[in-house]
Design a protein around this motif. Structure first.
Motif, PDB file in Angstrom:
ATOM      1  N   PHE A 177      35.619 -32.496  31.465  1.00  8.55           N
ATOM      2  CA  PHE A 177      36.110 -31.838  32.671  1.00  8.55           C
ATOM      3  C   PHE A 177      37.266 -30.907  32.293  1.00  8.55           C
ATOM      4  CE2 PHE A 177      34.397 -35.739  34.821  1.00  8.55           C
ATOM      5  CZ  PHE A 177      33.464 -35.076  35.612  1.00  8.55           C
ATOM      6  N   ILE A 178      37.641 -30.051  33.224  1.00  6.37           N
ATOM      7  CA  ILE A 178      38.821 -29.220  33.042  1.00  6.37           C
ATOM      8  C   ILE A 178      40.050 -30.122  33.069  1.00  6.37           C
ATOM      9  CG2 ILE A 178      40.226 -27.380  34.069  1.00  6.37           C
ATOM     10  CD1 ILE A 178      37.663 -26.205  35.236  1.00  6.37           C
ATOM     11  N   VAL A 179      40.923 -29.961  32.107  1.00  9.09           N
ATOM     12  CA  VAL A 179      42.132 -30.763  32.050  1.00  9.09           C
ATOM     13  C   VAL A 179      43.301 -29.919  32.553  1.00  9.09           C
ATOM     14  CG1 VAL A 179      43.707 -32.088  30.576  1.00  9.09           C
ATOM     15  CG2 VAL A 179      41.235 -32.044  30.075  1.00  9.09           C
ATOM     16  N   PRO A 180      43.995 -30.360  33.600  1.00  7.99           N
ATOM     17  CA  PRO A 180      45.141 -29.598  34.098  1.00  7.99           C
ATOM     18  C   PRO A 180      46.180 -29.392  33.005  1.00  7.99           C
ATOM     19  CG  PRO A 180      44.526 -31.311  35.646  1.00  7.99           C
ATOM     20  CD  PRO A 180      43.727 -31.565  34.404  1.00  7.99           C
ATOM     21  N   ASP A 181      46.704 -28.174  32.913  1.00 10.15           N
ATOM     22  CA  ASP A 181      47.696 -27.801  31.894  1.00 10.15           C
ATOM     23  C   ASP A 181      47.153 -27.928  30.482  1.00 10.15           C
ATOM     24  OD1 ASP A 181      49.544 -27.409  33.977  1.00 10.15           O
ATOM     25  OD2 ASP A 181      50.137 -29.522  33.925  1.00 10.15           O
ATOM     26  N   GLY A 182      45.829 -28.035  30.370  1.00  9.32           N
ATOM     27  CA  GLY A 182      45.206 -28.123  29.048  1.00  9.32           C
ATOM     28  C   GLY A 182      44.870 -26.744  28.508  1.00  9.32           C
ATOM     29  N   PRO A 183      44.270 -26.709  27.334  1.00  7.96           N
ATOM     30  CA  PRO A 183      43.909 -25.428  26.728  1.00  7.96           C
ATOM     31  C   PRO A 183      42.793 -24.721  27.509  1.00  7.96           C
ATOM     32  CG  PRO A 183      42.976 -27.238  25.458  1.00  7.96           C
ATOM     33  CD  PRO A 183      43.884 -27.858  26.475  1.00  7.96           C
ATOM     34  N   VAL A 184      42.754 -23.409  27.339  1.00  9.81           N
ATOM     35  CA  VAL A 184      41.699 -22.625  27.971  1.00  9.81           C
ATOM     36  C   VAL A 184      40.405 -22.870  27.223  1.00  9.81           C
ATOM     37  CG1 VAL A 184      40.909 -20.298  28.527  1.00  9.81           C
ATOM     38  CG2 VAL A 184      43.336 -20.875  28.723  1.00  9.81           C
ATOM     39  N   THR A 185      39.364 -23.233  27.946  1.00 13.85           N
ATOM     40  CA  THR A 185      38.056 -23.505  27.360  1.00 13.85           C
ATOM     41  C   THR A 185      36.994 -22.651  28.032  1.00 13.85           C
ATOM     42  OG1 THR A 185      37.567 -25.279  28.922  1.00 13.85           O
ATOM     43  CG2 THR A 185      38.768 -25.882  26.898  1.00 13.85           C
ATOM     44  N   SER A 186      35.807 -22.684  27.471  1.00 11.38           N
ATOM     45  CA  SER A 186      34.704 -21.931  28.079  1.00 11.38           C
ATOM     46  C   SER A 186      34.379 -22.471  29.476  1.00 11.38           C
ATOM     47  CB  SER A 186      33.477 -21.988  27.175  1.00 11.38           C
ATOM     48  OG  SER A 186      33.050 -23.333  26.998  1.00 11.38           O
ATOM     49  N   ILE A 187      34.526 -23.802  29.658  1.00 13.77           N
ATOM     50  CA  ILE A 187      34.253 -24.401  30.970  1.00 13.77           C
ATOM     51  C   ILE A 187      35.283 -23.929  31.998  1.00 13.77           C
ATOM     52  CG2 ILE A 187      34.221 -26.556  32.283  1.00 13.77           C
ATOM     53  CD1 ILE A 187      31.731 -26.089  30.668  1.00 13.77           C
ATOM     54  N   SER A 188      36.553 -23.932  31.622  1.00 13.19           N
ATOM     55  CA  SER A 188      37.586 -23.510  32.578  1.00 13.19           C
ATOM     56  C   SER A 188      37.425 -22.037  32.940  1.00 13.19           C
ATOM     57  CB  SER A 188      38.979 -23.757  31.984  1.00 13.19           C
ATOM     58  OG  SER A 188      39.196 -22.971  30.824  1.00 13.19           O
ATOM     59  N   GLU A 189      37.015 -21.212  31.985  1.00 11.90           N
ATOM     60  CA  GLU A 189      36.793 -19.798  32.264  1.00 11.90           C
ATOM     61  C   GLU A 189      35.558 -19.581  33.139  1.00 11.90           C
ATOM     62  OE1 GLU A 189      38.894 -16.740  30.835  1.00 11.90           O
ATOM     63  OE2 GLU A 189      39.769 -18.551  31.706  1.00 11.90           O
ATOM     64  N   GLU A 190      34.503 -20.337  32.882  1.00 14.95           N
ATOM     65  CA  GLU A 190      33.300 -20.214  33.711  1.00 14.95           C
ATOM     66  C   GLU A 190      33.601 -20.560  35.169  1.00 14.95           C
ATOM     67  OE1 GLU A 190      30.419 -19.076  33.067  1.00 14.95           O
ATOM     68  OE2 GLU A 190      30.159 -19.115  30.894  1.00 14.95           O
ATOM     69  N   PHE A 191      34.374 -21.622  35.365  1.00 11.65           N
ATOM     70  CA  PHE A 191      34.679 -22.028  36.740  1.00 11.65           C
ATOM     71  C   PHE A 191      35.723 -21.121  37.394  1.00 11.65           C
ATOM     72  CE2 PHE A 191      32.311 -25.838  35.711  1.00 11.65           C
ATOM     73  CZ  PHE A 191      31.708 -26.128  36.926  1.00 11.65           C
ATOM     74  N   ARG A 192      36.493 -20.395  36.600  1.00  9.42           N
ATOM     75  CA  ARG A 192      37.357 -19.375  37.192  1.00  9.42           C
ATOM     76  C   ARG A 192      36.518 -18.272  37.840  1.00  9.42           C
ATOM     77  NH1 ARG A 192      42.142 -18.697  32.588  1.00  9.42           N
ATOM     78  NH2 ARG A 192      43.580 -20.230  33.494  1.00  9.42           N
ATOM     79  N   ILE A 193      35.451 -17.893  37.147  1.00  8.89           N
ATOM     80  CA  ILE A 193      34.568 -16.864  37.711  1.00  8.89           C
ATOM     81  C   ILE A 193      33.869 -17.395  38.958  1.00  8.89           C
ATOM     82  CG2 ILE A 193      32.481 -15.516  37.279  1.00  8.89           C
ATOM     83  CD1 ILE A 193      33.325 -15.268  34.399  1.00  8.89           C
ATOM     84  N   ILE A 194      33.413 -18.641  38.900  1.00 11.43           N
ATOM     85  CA  ILE A 194      32.704 -19.233  40.040  1.00 11.43           C
ATOM     86  C   ILE A 194      33.622 -19.336  41.257  1.00 11.43           C
ATOM     87  CG2 ILE A 194      31.592 -21.348  40.880  1.00 11.43           C
ATOM     88  CD1 ILE A 194      30.663 -21.812  37.952  1.00 11.43           C
ATOM     89  N   LYS A 195      34.848 -19.830  41.037  1.00 17.60           N
ATOM     90  CA  LYS A 195      35.758 -20.000  42.178  1.00 17.60           C
ATOM     91  C   LYS A 195      36.169 -18.658  42.762  1.00 17.60           C
ATOM     92  CE  LYS A 195      40.318 -20.047  39.929  1.00 17.60           C
ATOM     93  NZ  LYS A 195      41.571 -20.813  39.708  1.00 17.60           N
ATOM     94  N   ARG A 196      36.309 -17.639  41.899  1.00 16.44           N
ATOM     95  CA  ARG A 196      36.730 -16.343  42.420  1.00 16.44           C
ATOM     96  C   ARG A 196      35.691 -15.785  43.386  1.00 16.44           C
ATOM     97  NH1 ARG A 196      41.115 -16.364  42.700  1.00 16.44           N
ATOM     98  NH2 ARG A 196      41.506 -16.789  40.507  1.00 16.44           N
ATOM     99  N   ARG A 197      34.423 -15.940  43.067  1.00 12.34           N
ATOM    100  CA  ARG A 197      33.361 -15.472  43.966  1.00 12.34           C
ATOM    101  C   ARG A 197      33.329 -16.303  45.248  1.00 12.34           C
ATOM    102  NH1 ARG A 197      28.232 -14.341  39.830  1.00 12.34           N
ATOM    103  NH2 ARG A 197      29.218 -12.615  38.685  1.00 12.34           N
ATOM    104  N   LEU A 198      33.529 -17.597  45.104  1.00  8.63           N
ATOM    105  CA  LEU A 198      33.510 -18.459  46.288  1.00  8.63           C
ATOM    106  C   LEU A 198      34.702 -18.176  47.200  1.00  8.63           C
ATOM    107  CD1 LEU A 198      32.360 -21.896  44.815  1.00  8.63           C
ATOM    108  CD2 LEU A 198      31.159 -20.505  46.506  1.00  8.63           C
ATOM    109  N   GLY A 241      41.642 -18.466  21.365  1.00  8.13           N
ATOM    110  CA  GLY A 241      41.819 -19.301  20.204  1.00  8.13           C
ATOM    111  C   GLY A 241      41.209 -20.684  20.364  1.00  8.13           C
ATOM    112  N   TYR A 242      40.493 -20.882  21.524  1.00 12.46           N
ATOM    113  CA  TYR A 242      39.842 -22.173  21.750  1.00 12.46           C
ATOM    114  C   TYR A 242      38.358 -21.917  21.962  1.00 12.46           C
ATOM    115  CZ  TYR A 242      44.662 -23.486  22.726  1.00 12.46           C
ATOM    116  OH  TYR A 242      46.005 -23.665  22.652  1.00 12.46           O
ATOM    117  N   GLY A 243      37.562 -22.866  21.746  1.00 10.02           N
ATOM    118  CA  GLY A 243      36.141 -22.714  21.983  1.00 10.02           C
ATOM    119  C   GLY A 243      35.447 -24.040  21.959  1.00 10.02           C
ATOM    120  N   GLU A 244      34.205 -23.983  22.400  1.00  9.95           N
ATOM    121  CA  GLU A 244      33.449 -25.245  22.402  1.00  9.95           C
ATOM    122  C   GLU A 244      32.148 -25.014  21.641  1.00  9.95           C
ATOM    123  OE1 GLU A 244      34.843 -27.067  26.714  1.00  9.95           O
ATOM    124  OE2 GLU A 244      32.751 -26.573  26.318  1.00  9.95           O
TER     125      GLU A 244
END
Length: 341
Positions: A113-134, A338-341
């Motif tokens: 899951f997305i971890v609050p105050d955690g590193p930027v990951t592909s999952i957190s970026e994907e859900f940023r795009i999803i939430k912005r549209r919503l 600098g992070y990735g999955e």
């Protein structure tokens, strides 16, 4: 002395002239009658011909005379004392009676899951795009007059194990970081609730308790968390009348309480699979948006069409493709930081 014409003696024939004849002889009336009218002296107004006096007419009956209209005068009106207008005060959110629950960050990390105050990951970026549209859709529906339903998002899927709960939690964690919004994550999978266990928290009464019992205030069932902007509402008791409770008139009242005093709150419902239980289709009638989670290479087109038909009455329906292993565009969110999955 004044000279007068002599008076003739009486006629000797024995005829005694009358007084008129004698006057006629003394005064030449024929000469006076032959005078031009212009030579006659003007007759004084007092000697005008007598005019018969007018017959007095009875006085008319007094008519109803309206009072004269007052003349408008430039008078400065007196300044009235200010009167307190009856303006309804804004509704203040009701403080939760439950203690703040601590979200298990380690459990979030282990479950991807997305971890609050955690590193930027592909999952957190994907859900940023999803939430912005919503959120853009939420704003558009609110401006169109949808009301508080515009603040509600239903996360659903056609079949179990397609990632709806995973998507609901990540979307809630992502929206919780917004400056203008907070999020309430509602576990509406009454038969198999899993939100609390996925976050590592516990709870008892929830949404179904408030729907089934008017004495239960749904605000008292909301669990505040130690993640700023995130609250959780458990599913509550299990019944065999979930759809009937959701279709009742009380549902409107209960759902309205979820956003009362929170104009920026987004309510996310994690519902049961549409083709496995009926509550999701009933709940879809109370939300402004539905996010249908489709698992790549798992969800069939027929199942997807059947599930979409059950929520056709929802205002906005969007699809979320989950479990994609290949991106034709080469998108790899997270690696830039600098992070990735």
């Amino acid at each position: 002395m004044t000279m007068h014409d002599p008076i003739k003696s009486p006629d000797k024939s024995g005829h005694t002239p009358s007084l008129i004849e004698r006057a006629s002889e003394m005064y030449d009336f024929r000469k006076a009658m032959s005078l031009d009218a212009s030579q006659l002296p003007e007759e004084p107004a007092a000697q005008a011909a007598a005019v018969p006096a007018p017959v007095p007419t009875p006085a008319p009956a007094p008519a109803a005379v309206s009072a004269p209209e007052p003349v408008a005068q430039a008078v400065t009106p007196p300044v009235a004392a200010p009167v307190a207008a009856s303006v309804s005060a804004p509704v203040r959110p009701r403080a939760s009676r439950l203690p703040v629950a601590r979200i298990d960050r380690d459990l979030l990390r282990e479950s991807a899951f997305i971890v609050p105050d955690g590193p930027v990951t592909s999952i957190s970026e994907e859900f940023r795009i999803i939430k912005r549209r919503l959120l853009a859709s939420v704003l558009a529906e609110a401006n169109a007059g949808l009301g508080v339903a515009a603040q509600r998002i239903l996360i659903c899927s056609a079949q179990p194990n397609e990632g709806k709960t995973y998507s609901a939690i990540n979307l809630a964690l992502s929206i919780a970081t917004e400056r203008d919004h907070d999020v309430l994550l509602v576990d509406a999978d009454f038969a198999k609730p899993s939100i609390l266990s996925s976050l590592g928290i516990s709870g008892q009464t929830g949404l179904m308790d408030a729907l089934a019992d008017p004495a239960v205030a749904v605000e008292d069932c909301i669990i505040p968390t130690d993640i700023d902007g995130l609250s959780v509402l458990p599913a509550g008791r299990q019944t065999n009348m979930d759809s009937e409770y959701l279709a009742s008139a009380r549902t409107l009242e209960v759902l309205a309480k979820l956003t009362e005093g929170h104009p920026g709150r987004i309510v996310i419902f994690d519902s049961p699979p549409l083709l496995a239980a009926s509550p999701a289709a009933t709940l879809a009638q109370h939300v402004g948006h539905a996010l249908m989670v489709v698992r790549a290479d798992v969800t069939s087109e027929r199942a997807l069409r059947d599930a979409l038909g059950l929520i056709a009455g929802c205002n906005q329906i969007q699809l979320l493709l989950n479990g994609v292993k290949f991106s034709p565009s080469g998108r790899s969110f997270g690696s830039y930081y600098g992070y990735g999955e």
